[in-house]
Design an enzyme around this catalytic site. Structure first.
Site, mmCIF file in Angstrom:
data_model
loop_
_atom_site.group_PDB
_atom_site.id
_atom_site.type_symbol
_atom_site.label_atom_id
_atom_site.label_comp_id
_atom_site.label_asym_id
_atom_site.label_seq_id
_atom_site.Cartn_x
_atom_site.Cartn_y
_atom_site.Cartn_z
ATOM 1 N N CYS A 1 0.834 -1.207 0.000
ATOM 2 C CA CYS A 1 0.000 0.000 0.000
ATOM 3 C C CYS A 1 0.871 1.260 0.000
ATOM 4 C CB CYS A 1 -0.894 -0.004 1.238
ATOM 5 S SG CYS A 1 0.048 0.151 2.777
ATOM 6 N N ALA B 1 3.223 1.678 2.873
ATOM 7 C CA ALA B 1 4.411 0.828 2.739
ATOM 8 C C ALA B 1 5.465 1.519 1.881
ATOM 9 C CB ALA B 1 4.033 -0.513 2.125
ATOM 10 N N ARG C 1 12.192 -5.602 6.022
ATOM 11 C CA ARG C 1 12.834 -5.276 4.732
ATOM 12 C C ARG C 1 14.349 -5.402 4.802
ATOM 13 N NH1 ARG C 1 13.335 0.311 2.381
ATOM 14 N NH2 ARG C 1 13.471 0.116 0.114
ATOM 15 N N HIS D 1 5.963 6.333 -2.532
ATOM 16 C CA HIS D 1 7.284 6.844 -2.923
ATOM 17 C C HIS D 1 7.157 8.319 -3.288
ATOM 18 C CE1 HIS D 1 7.954 2.562 -4.713
ATOM 19 N NE2 HIS D 1 8.245 2.565 -3.425
HETATM 20 FE FE1 CFM Z 1 12.975 0.273 -5.722
HETATM 21 FE FE2 CFM Z 1 12.362 -2.032 -5.979
HETATM 22 FE FE3 CFM Z 1 11.016 -0.358 -4.352
HETATM 23 FE FE4 CFM Z 1 13.542 -1.120 -3.772
HETATM 24 FE FE5 CFM Z 1 12.576 -3.049 -2.171
HETATM 25 FE FE6 CFM Z 1 11.391 -3.902 -4.393
HETATM 26 FE FE7 CFM Z 1 10.042 -2.304 -2.766
HETATM 27 MO MO1 CFM Z 1 10.619 -4.701 -2.026
HETATM 28 S S1 CFM Z 1 14.328 -1.443 -5.678
HETATM 29 S S2 CFM Z 1 12.596 0.759 -3.643
HETATM 30 S S3 CFM Z 1 14.454 -1.958 -2.021
HETATM 31 S S4 CFM Z 1 11.088 -0.479 -6.463
HETATM 32 S S5 CFM Z 1 12.631 -4.925 -3.046
HETATM 33 S S6 CFM Z 1 11.973 -4.010 -6.565
HETATM 34 S S7 CFM Z 1 9.357 -3.982 -3.792
HETATM 35 S S8 CFM Z 1 10.916 -2.761 -0.892
HETATM 36 S S9 CFM Z 1 9.179 -0.380 -3.144
#
Ligand code: CFM
Length: 536
Positions: free
Chosen positions: A53, A56, A87, A185
């Site tokens: 979500c 997260a 994580r 993000h």
């Molecule tokens: Fe970038 Fe990723 Fe992500 Fe990531 Fe991650 Fe991920 Fe994620 Mo899990 S590199 S930041 S460190 S998009 S592994 S493939 S899904 S936490 S939001």
């Protein structure tokens, strides 16, 4: 099974409306075509998606790894508990001894807070955190109920900032915003840019100042990357946000170049820093031996210094030689194996080169929440405006600060370098995948099962939600989010760790014991009564 046959088989199981939707998210690669894929749209209710979500993506991914802040989650305890250390974003305390990564801070909202409001409880939690931990700064992350009941976390943050004299940042990242963690993000990027980056003007000295963006030190990746970069002679101003401190991020605007590892989670900051402070960004990939070396060469070329280029080649030589022999032994054992990669928004792409280096071909790949540009490349940018996840997200605009900051490199030189280097550009995953491979966006559990039955891969790189289901089907699955208990996997030494783990995982005899005994032999025996009919 042929790829198209597999896709048809998957789609035929769906009701017409679902089929129409999912069809757009699945592509069989044809290298003669410029292909499109639907991505970053709402998951279909009822389908077991692997996505997370908005909260997260904001707290868990971008804000959480900053080590000397106390990250308070305003919400029911589960939101905090399930994000607690899972994580594996690591961090080391600096001289002030402040590192709160191991803690889990939550306001633990109860029913009465939902009914009467949780603002007082939040204010009290901040006071308590300051008293007990004396952090450099505090973050407050909103969870779903906060938005629903209307607690004003921004006002609480403002008052607390006045009360305690430290930055208190509020993130309106309620879980339901957008369609996945990707929205989170974006929100985190906006606030860090608005409130933190550019607030520390204490000069960072030294040559070749860089930031590493989109790197979160999972399993220690950032430490390995930083080790190599400092060996060459780079000066890492900050990493965003793995193993970073608040003040390091605050001085990020002083770097000459921003390296973007995970484009998905941090591209907004990269863009905004360039506009406001004039440091361009370059797409890098620290995963895999060849990618790591190419990245180092690109960086040296950007700075254009003979000495730096020489040093780069020396480091590449030394580092690759040290691992060559062991990597070759793993390659021998894995040659001809196949992989499926399904990870968030960049790793499904980044790991393909490393797998290839140990002889493993990626035959199916997809992102949980990548956008179209993560698949198709940056040049499809006009479509990003139509992005579903900008819903509910306050877009911030930054302006050029021409008074203080010029472009770090002469404009003509930058334009020339853009022809050769991935500056302000990102080639998506599609272009790198071979004919007949399959790309699947927002993969679900039904499709995962179908992939295993159709392709019988040797390695499945994915997450915890599907890991055990995959392994129960007799296929080795590695968590590509947390690396299970291992790492680092980035850089040269990381490549070796990865190769070792994957080789062991594929070749463990465990997979031959996966079939439960009752599928092969009867475990009950008995005699039928005379005249009775056998029914099963
Ligand atoms: Fe970038 Fe990723 Fe992500 Fe990531 Fe991650 Fe991920 Fe994620 Mo899990 S590199 S930041 S460190 S998009 S592994 S493939 S899904 S936490 S939001």
């Amino acid at each position: 099974m042929k790829s198209q046959e597999f896709v048809d088989k998957v789609l035929e199981k769906y009701p017409a409306k679902v089929m129409k939707n999912r069809k757009k998210h699945i592509v069989v690669r044809d290298t003669n075509e410029t292909q499109e894929i639907s991505a970053n749209t709402r998951a279909i209710p009822g389908i077991i998606t692997n996505r997370g979500c908005c909260y997260a993506g904001c707290k868990g991914v971008v804000v959480g790894p900053i080590i000397d802040m106390v990250h308070i989650v305003h919400g029911p305890i589960g939101c905090s508990y399930y994000a607690w250390n899972t994580r594996r974003n690591k961090g080391k305390k600096r001289e002030d001894g402040k590192n709160f990564l191991e803690y889990c801070f939550s306001t633990d909202m109860q029913e009465s807070d939902i009914v009467f409001g949780g603002e007082k409880k939040l204010a009290k939690a901040i006071d308590e955190a300051v008293e007990l931990f004396n952090p450099v700064a505090i973050s407050i992350s909103a969870t779903c109920p906060v938005g629903l009941i209307g607690d004003d976390i921004n006002q609480i943050a403002k008052l607390a900032q006045k009360r305690h004299g430290i930055p208190v940042l509020a993130f309106n990242c309620e879980g339901y915003k957008g369609v996945s963690q990707s929205a989170g993000h974006h929100i985190a990027n906006n606030n860090l840019m608005r409130d933190v980056i550019g607030t520390n003007d204490n000069e960072v000295t030294g040559k070749y100042k860089i930031n590493i963006l989109g790197e979160y030190n999972i399993g220690g990746d950032e430490w390995e990357i930083a080790r190599i970069l400092s060996k060459v002679g780079y000066n890492v101003v900050t990493t965003m946000t793995g193993n970073s401190t608040y003040e390091e991020i605050a001085r990020a605007h002083q770097a000459d170049l921003n390296l973007v590892q995970c484009h998905r989670s941090i591209n907004y900051i990269a863009e905004m820093i360039e506009i406001k402070y004039g440091s361009p960004w370059m797409k890098v990939n620290f995963i895999g031996i060849e990618s790591m070396s190419t990245t180092l060469r690109h960086m040296a070329k950007y700075f254009g210094d003979e000495e730096l280029m020489k040093r780069t080649e020396e480091v590449i030589e030394e580092e690759t030689q040290a691992i060559e022999e062991e990597i070759a032994s793993y390659k021998e054992k894995c040659e001809g194996k196949t992989a499926v990669l399904f990870v968030g928004g960049s790793r499904a792409h980044h790991y393909q080169g490393l797998l290839k280096e140990i002889g493993i071909d990626t035959i199916v790949a997809g992102y949980e929440f990548g956008h179209r540009d993560d698949y198709e490349g940056r040049d499809i940018i006009p479509d990003i405006k139509l992005d579903a996840d900008t819903r509910n997200i306050e877009e911030i605009t930054v302006e050029k600060d021409e008074q203080k900051y010029k472009l770090r490199i002469p404009e003509e030189k930058l334009e020339a370098l853009k022809q050769e280097l991935p500056i302000n550009n990102y080639e998506g995953m599609i272009k790198e995948m071979g004919d007949g491979t399959v790309l699947i966006d927002d993969l679900n559990h039904f499709e995962t099962e179908m992939i295993i039955k159709a392709f019988k891969p040797d390695f499945f790189g994915s997450g915890v939600k599907d890991k055990y289901m995959i392994q129960k089907m007799g296929v080795y699955s590695k968590q590509m989010h947390s690396y299970d208990y291992s790492g680092p996997y980035a850089g040269y030494k990381g490549a070796l760790n990865f190769a070792r783990d994957v080789t062991a995982g594929i070749h463990t005899p465990a997979w031959q014991y996966v079939m439960p005994p009752w599928k092969k032999e009867p475990i009950l025996s008995g005699k039928l009564e005379e005249g009775a009919e056998k029914v099963c």
